[in-house]
Each structure stands twice: as C-alpha cells, then as structure tokens.
Write a protein that holds these residues in place. Structure first.
Motif, PDB file in Angstrom:
ATOM      1  N   TRP A  60       0.858  -1.243   0.007  1.00 35.38           N
ATOM      2  CA  TRP A  60       0.022  -0.009  -0.133  1.00 35.38           C
ATOM      3  C   TRP A  60       0.898   1.395   0.078  1.00 35.38           C
ATOM      4  O   TRP A  60       0.520   2.068  -0.728  1.00 35.38           O
ATOM      5  CB  TRP A  60      -0.888  -0.042   1.322  1.00 35.38           C
ATOM      6  CG  TRP A  60      -2.093  -0.965   1.258  1.00 35.38           C
ATOM      7  CD1 TRP A  60      -2.413  -1.846   0.023  1.00 35.38           C
ATOM      8  CD2 TRP A  60      -3.020  -1.278   2.162  1.00 35.38           C
ATOM      9  NE1 TRP A  60      -3.395  -2.552   0.288  1.00 35.38           N
ATOM     10  CE2 TRP A  60      -3.889  -2.158   1.635  1.00 35.38           C
ATOM     11  CE3 TRP A  60      -3.289  -0.691   3.563  1.00 35.38           C
ATOM     12  CZ2 TRP A  60      -5.009  -2.704   2.340  1.00 35.38           C
ATOM     13  CZ3 TRP A  60      -4.436  -1.307   4.042  1.00 35.38           C
ATOM     14  CH2 TRP A  60      -5.229  -2.267   3.431  1.00 35.38           C
ATOM     15  N   PRO A  61       1.958   1.311   0.912  1.00 34.50           N
ATOM     16  CA  PRO A  61       2.632   2.566   1.014  1.00 34.50           C
ATOM     17  C   PRO A  61       3.414   2.998  -0.524  1.00 34.50           C
ATOM     18  O   PRO A  61       3.616   4.130  -0.848  1.00 34.50           O
ATOM     19  CB  PRO A  61       3.935   2.192   2.050  1.00 34.50           C
ATOM     20  CG  PRO A  61       3.211   1.162   2.872  1.00 34.50           C
ATOM     21  CD  PRO A  61       2.411   0.565   1.735  1.00 34.50           C
ATOM     22  N   ASP A  62       3.464   1.809  -1.326  1.00 33.30           N
ATOM     23  CA  ASP A  62       4.052   2.165  -2.753  1.00 33.30           C
ATOM     24  C   ASP A  62       3.198   3.141  -3.542  1.00 33.30           C
ATOM     25  O   ASP A  62       3.684   3.960  -4.376  1.00 33.30           O
ATOM     26  CB  ASP A  62       4.302   1.043  -3.586  1.00 33.30           C
ATOM     27  CG  ASP A  62       5.419   0.101  -2.820  1.00 33.30           C
ATOM     28  OD1 ASP A  62       6.213   0.485  -1.907  1.00 33.30           O
ATOM     29  OD2 ASP A  62       5.235  -1.257  -3.038  1.00 33.30           O
ATOM     30  N   THR A  63       1.874   3.040  -3.341  1.00 36.25           N
ATOM     31  CA  THR A  63       0.771   3.931  -4.237  1.00 36.25           C
ATOM     32  C   THR A  63       0.256   4.890  -3.189  1.00 36.25           C
ATOM     33  O   THR A  63      -0.149   5.731  -3.964  1.00 36.25           O
ATOM     34  CB  THR A  63      -0.192   3.004  -4.728  1.00 36.25           C
ATOM     35  OG1 THR A  63       0.413   1.751  -5.452  1.00 36.25           O
ATOM     36  CG2 THR A  63      -1.170   3.426  -5.388  1.00 36.25           C
ATOM     37  N   PHE A  64      -0.175   4.448  -1.996  1.00 38.31           N
ATOM     38  CA  PHE A  64      -0.538   5.652  -1.096  1.00 38.31           C
ATOM     39  C   PHE A  64       0.298   5.867  -0.024  1.00 38.31           C
ATOM     40  O   PHE A  64       0.528   5.152   1.080  1.00 38.31           O
ATOM     41  CB  PHE A  64      -1.812   4.829  -0.342  1.00 38.31           C
ATOM     42  CG  PHE A  64      -2.707   4.326  -1.504  1.00 38.31           C
ATOM     43  CD1 PHE A  64      -3.752   5.126  -2.166  1.00 38.31           C
ATOM     44  CD2 PHE A  64      -2.777   3.156  -1.983  1.00 38.31           C
ATOM     45  CE1 PHE A  64      -4.608   4.699  -3.020  1.00 38.31           C
ATOM     46  CE2 PHE A  64      -3.801   2.466  -2.765  1.00 38.31           C
ATOM     47  CZ  PHE A  64      -4.717   3.434  -3.354  1.00 38.31           C
ATOM     48  N   PRO A  65       1.075   6.996  -0.144  1.00 37.96           N
ATOM     49  CA  PRO A  65       2.337   7.141   0.735  1.00 37.96           C
ATOM     50  C   PRO A  65       1.921   7.250   2.168  1.00 37.96           C
ATOM     51  O   PRO A  65       2.539   7.020   3.189  1.00 37.96           O
ATOM     52  CB  PRO A  65       2.617   8.514  -0.129  1.00 37.96           C
ATOM     53  CG  PRO A  65       2.461   8.686  -1.068  1.00 37.96           C
ATOM     54  CD  PRO A  65       1.137   7.778  -1.154  1.00 37.96           C
ATOM     55  N   ASP A  66       0.776   7.757   2.441  1.00 35.68           N
ATOM     56  CA  ASP A  66       0.182   7.934   3.916  1.00 35.68           C
ATOM     57  C   ASP A  66       0.236   6.600   4.683  1.00 35.68           C
ATOM     58  O   ASP A  66       0.390   6.687   5.748  1.00 35.68           O
ATOM     59  CB  ASP A  66      -1.345   8.524   4.002  1.00 35.68           C
ATOM     60  CG  ASP A  66      -1.126  10.095   3.757  1.00 35.68           C
ATOM     61  OD1 ASP A  66      -0.210  10.474   2.969  1.00 35.68           O
ATOM     62  OD2 ASP A  66      -2.272  10.655   3.973  1.00 35.68           O
ATOM     63  N   CYS A  67      -0.035   5.570   3.862  1.00 42.48           N
ATOM     64  CA  CYS A  67       0.097   4.191   4.558  1.00 42.48           C
ATOM     65  C   CYS A  67       1.166   3.629   5.257  1.00 42.48           C
ATOM     66  O   CYS A  67       1.239   2.939   5.931  1.00 42.48           O
ATOM     67  CB  CYS A  67      -0.299   3.027   3.541  1.00 42.48           C
ATOM     68  SG  CYS A  67      -2.055   3.273   2.788  1.00 42.48           S
ATOM     69  N   GLY A  68       2.275   4.482   4.870  1.00 46.01           N
ATOM     70  CA  GLY A  68       3.637   4.218   5.586  1.00 46.01           C
ATOM     71  C   GLY A  68       4.011   5.172   6.579  1.00 46.01           C
ATOM     72  O   GLY A  68       5.108   5.307   6.882  1.00 46.01           O
ATOM     73  N   TRP A  69       3.122   5.758   6.991  1.00 41.51           N
ATOM     74  CA  TRP A  69       3.349   6.938   7.885  1.00 41.51           C
ATOM     75  C   TRP A  69       3.511   6.428   9.222  1.00 41.51           C
ATOM     76  O   TRP A  69       3.430   5.329   9.467  1.00 41.51           O
ATOM     77  CB  TRP A  69       2.630   8.118   8.006  1.00 41.51           C
ATOM     78  CG  TRP A  69       3.052   8.972   6.698  1.00 41.51           C
ATOM     79  CD1 TRP A  69       3.693   8.725   5.602  1.00 41.51           C
ATOM     80  CD2 TRP A  69       2.197  10.038   6.201  1.00 41.51           C
ATOM     81  NE1 TRP A  69       3.798   9.716   4.653  1.00 41.51           N
ATOM     82  CE2 TRP A  69       2.891  10.526   4.915  1.00 41.51           C
ATOM     83  CE3 TRP A  69       1.387  11.089   6.889  1.00 41.51           C
ATOM     84  CZ2 TRP A  69       2.446  12.062   4.442  1.00 41.51           C
ATOM     85  CZ3 TRP A  69       0.772  12.204   6.154  1.00 41.51           C
ATOM     86  CH2 TRP A  69       1.369  12.623   5.010  1.00 41.51           C
ATOM     87  N   LYS A  70       3.729   7.229  10.430  1.00 38.67           N
ATOM     88  CA  LYS A  70       3.926   6.832  11.771  1.00 38.67           C
ATOM     89  C   LYS A  70       2.809   6.561  12.704  1.00 38.67           C
ATOM     90  O   LYS A  70       3.269   6.453  13.748  1.00 38.67           O
ATOM     91  CB  LYS A  70       5.024   7.429  12.361  1.00 38.67           C
ATOM     92  CG  LYS A  70       6.532   7.589  11.533  1.00 38.67           C
ATOM     93  CD  LYS A  70       7.173   6.376  11.507  1.00 38.67           C
ATOM     94  CE  LYS A  70       8.600   6.270  10.686  1.00 38.67           C
ATOM     95  NZ  LYS A  70       9.014   4.945  10.899  1.00 38.67           N
ATOM     96  N   ALA A  71       1.911   7.087  12.178  1.00 42.38           N
ATOM     97  CA  ALA A  71       0.488   7.151  13.219  1.00 42.38           C
ATOM     98  C   ALA A  71      -0.560   6.205  12.570  1.00 42.38           C
ATOM     99  O   ALA A  71      -1.888   6.809  12.181  1.00 42.38           O
ATOM    100  CB  ALA A  71       0.116   8.605  13.583  1.00 42.38           C
ATOM    101  N   GLN A  72      -0.372   5.163  12.097  1.00 44.51           N
ATOM    102  CA  GLN A  72      -1.372   4.381  11.487  1.00 44.51           C
ATOM    103  C   GLN A  72      -2.269   3.661  12.149  1.00 44.51           C
ATOM    104  O   GLN A  72      -1.888   3.208  13.452  1.00 44.51           O
ATOM    105  CB  GLN A  72      -0.601   3.266  10.406  1.00 44.51           C
ATOM    106  CG  GLN A  72      -0.089   4.071   9.117  1.00 44.51           C
ATOM    107  CD  GLN A  72      -0.879   4.485   8.089  1.00 44.51           C
ATOM    108  OE1 GLN A  72      -1.700   4.014   7.333  1.00 44.51           O
ATOM    109  NE2 GLN A  72      -1.030   6.021   8.287  1.00 44.51           N
ATOM    110  N   SER A  73      -3.185   2.975  11.762  1.00 44.76           N
ATOM    111  CA  SER A  73      -4.274   2.006  12.447  1.00 44.76           C
ATOM    112  C   SER A  73      -4.593   0.892  11.634  1.00 44.76           C
ATOM    113  O   SER A  73      -4.330   1.027  10.384  1.00 44.76           O
ATOM    114  CB  SER A  73      -5.674   2.757  12.490  1.00 44.76           C
ATOM    115  OG  SER A  73      -5.647   3.969  13.671  1.00 44.76           O
TER     116      SER A  73
END
Length: 350
Positions: free
Chosen positions: A56-69
């Motif tokens: 997911w982070p490859d296409t949706f950068p937010d998915c690799g951030w530090k405050a995920q659920s």
C-alpha cells in the motif's frame, strides 16, 4: 495582393485549422491516456497479493507514515484518563424515516447513515457517515483489525463520523487533521444467541453478493434498508473505551482519525458470523472463479510514540478496577462458602 482561395481551395482553407486541432487533441490524448490508466491501475488495492497491504505505501504514501491504524492495544501500557467522558450517541435510537443504503464495494459491506446520527463526548460534535465490517474466514478466530494484548476477535464493526461542528460535509472534513472519528466495536460469538439488530443488515447480504455490479445509473448496485435502532449494534456499556489518534485502516490511510475502541464487545451468534463469512464476494458477477470476501482486515501497525488512553482504570493484570473488585469479591465468597460447607460437615460428624 494574394487572391482569396476559391472552390475546393476554400474548403481546404476552412478545414485545415479544424483538422490540425483534432490531430493535436489526438496526440495529447495518446500522451495522457497511459498515465490515466496507470493512475487507475495504481488506485487498485487488495489485502493480499501484488496489491496487498504490504505494498500500500508504494501507491498510497500515507499508509507508510508513523501514526497508522489499527493497533494492538497493550493493557499494561494503556494510560487512564479520568477526563474522558462516556460516549453519548444522538439519533441512534431513531435515525429518521430515510432508508439506509447497503452496498458491497469489493472490500467490505457498507451501510450509509444519516447525519442526524451524532456523537457527543468527543472534542467536537461528529455526524455519522457510514458503517462497515471487517471479518475473517470461517473457522478462524482472527477477523478484527484492532487487538487487545494480542487477542483478535472474529469481526469488528466501524462506525465512521465526520467533524460536523467545524466542517460542512465529509468531503471537506476528510482532508482536515481533526476531520474524522470512528467507533470500533469488537464482535464476539455468543453461541446460538442471535443479536436481532444485526439481522437488519445480515438478512440482506444475499442481495449484494457480488462486487462491482452496476445499475443503469452507473453506480454500484445497492439495496435500501428500512431504518432501525442502530444503538443496538453497539455494546451495552459505552463508558469503557480506548482512545488514540490514528488513521483510516484502508487506503489512502489518512492520519486524521480519532479512534474510540470499546472495551466491551457486541455479541452475535455463530450463525450470524457465518452469514457474514459466506454471503458476499470480492469478485464481480460472472467472474470466475468467484472469491469470497473474507480476511478483509489490516495487520496491527506500530504504535511508535503514540499513547493509547482509557476511560476506565486498568489494573496491572489488564483487568479494570471494577473487574478486579468483582474477582476479589467472588474469591472471598467462594472461600466463605467452602468454609461453611466444611463446618456443616464437621458438625454432622460430631
């Protein structure tokens, strides 16, 4: 002076600019079209495989951030916050006369909710948008997105709201850092005891079996459900919950969600859980092989520097203060009963 064109010359003179403009548009389209297709392809996501959550982070950068659920809630690290008030739903008991809309979007079963359903007890007032489910496969104990001390539940219900006190609609709110709030409700099996509130949804799943079915209007095929008491989908006790800042659990994984995860689960029967697990597909009608929509949950994400708060006091063993008192009282009562039984036996022997 140049003579004006006549006959065929006039026609060529008139058509030349038009043809050139068409050719230019065609060239532009050929250049843009592959990019548009690439964006469309990149927007596709699944839970497993080449478009699975690891990618997911490859296409949706937010998915690799530090405050995920979601997160795995560790009771030993939870901080009690006595200022957290009970959650107070408004309009959940009587959502109005407008029908709910139920769809299968290929990722989950989702039901629309009216903005007259509101939440109090949060930093702002929030209005409802929709609810949806996450669940595992038949015979699996996993299915919830959040965990408690590593424990999963068979399924989890999410009720999504937007900050209606600050923003006019969800389209605006979803881009704001304080725009969304989600209630997380664990679903636990309770043998043969059904929860009638969930039948309002589960009884209609056979009408939205397949994903991507389109009506003549070009929208997802949908069915309408008569409004019902949504409060009965929630746990009986809304005063005990966990609170933390996180994200959407599906792409684009925006980090603007205030999470409220209830400590007490809601209960459904084994048959109701099986209905959820075997009734809908993530593939379109006529697509072979048809794939059941199961295991649509994201793995827990690192908590990093965030803190999970609780609205209730949690003991060192992971039990709430009330539960500890109940256990102690039960042990004392059991000891007294054992002592009384021994005394009566001894008295008879004499």
């Amino acid at each position: 002076m140049e003579k004006p064109p006549r006959g065929k010359g006039i026609l060529i003179h008139l058509l030349l600019p038009f043809c050139c403009s068409k050719m230019l548009l065609a060239i532009i389209f050929l250049q843009i079209s592959p990019q548009a297709l690439a964006v469309s392809s990149e927007s596709h996501w699944t839970y497993e495989g080449s478009h699975g959550q690891e990618h997911w982070p490859d296409t949706f950068p937010d998915c690799g951030w530090k405050a995920q659920s979601p997160v795995d809630i560790q009771m030993g690290s939870v901080q009690y916050d006595p200022s957290l008030p009970p959650i107070e739903p408004e309009g959940y008991w009587n959502p109005g006369s407008g029908d709910f809309t139920l769809i299968n979007n290929g990722h989950t079963v989702q039901m629309s909710l009216p903005p007259s359903m509101r939440l109090h007890g949060l930093p702002s007032d929030f209005s409802a948008v929709q609810l949806h489910f996450h669940w595992g496969g038949k015979g699996h104990s996993k299915g919830s997105e959040h965990k408690v001390d590593g424990k999963s539940f068979p399924a989890e219900l999410h009720v999504v709201h937007f900050n209606s006190e600050k923003y006019r609609n969800v389209s605006v709110a979803k881009h704001q850092p304080d725009g969304l709030a989600v209630l997380g409700i664990f679903l636990e099996q309770a043998g043969d005891v059904a929860n009638p509130a969930y039948d309002h949804i589960l009884d209609h799943l056979d009408k939205i079996q397949y994903a991507g079915e389109l009506s003549q209007s070009g929208h997802f095929q949908e069915i309408t459900i008569a409004p019902f008491n949504v409060r009965n989908l929630l746990p009986a006790h809304l005063g005990h919950y966990f609170r933390y800042n996180g994200s959407l659990t599906t792409p684009p994984c925006s980090q603007n969600v205030l999470w409220t995860v209830f400590h007490q689960p809601a209960h459904i029967s084994v048959a109701q859980l099986e209905t959820l697990q075997k009734s809908v597909y993530c593939t379109e009608a006529g697509e072979h092989p048809a794939e059941l929509l199961v295991d649509n949950f994201r793995a827990p994400q690192p908590l990093n520097q965030r803190v999970v708060f609780s609205s209730f006091s949690v003991g060192p063993s992971g039990y709430s203060a009330g539960e500890i008192v109940a256990i102690i009282f039960g042990v004392i009562l059991g000891c007294l009963s054992f002592f009384l039984a021994g005394w009566m036996v001894a008295k008879r022997i004499r």
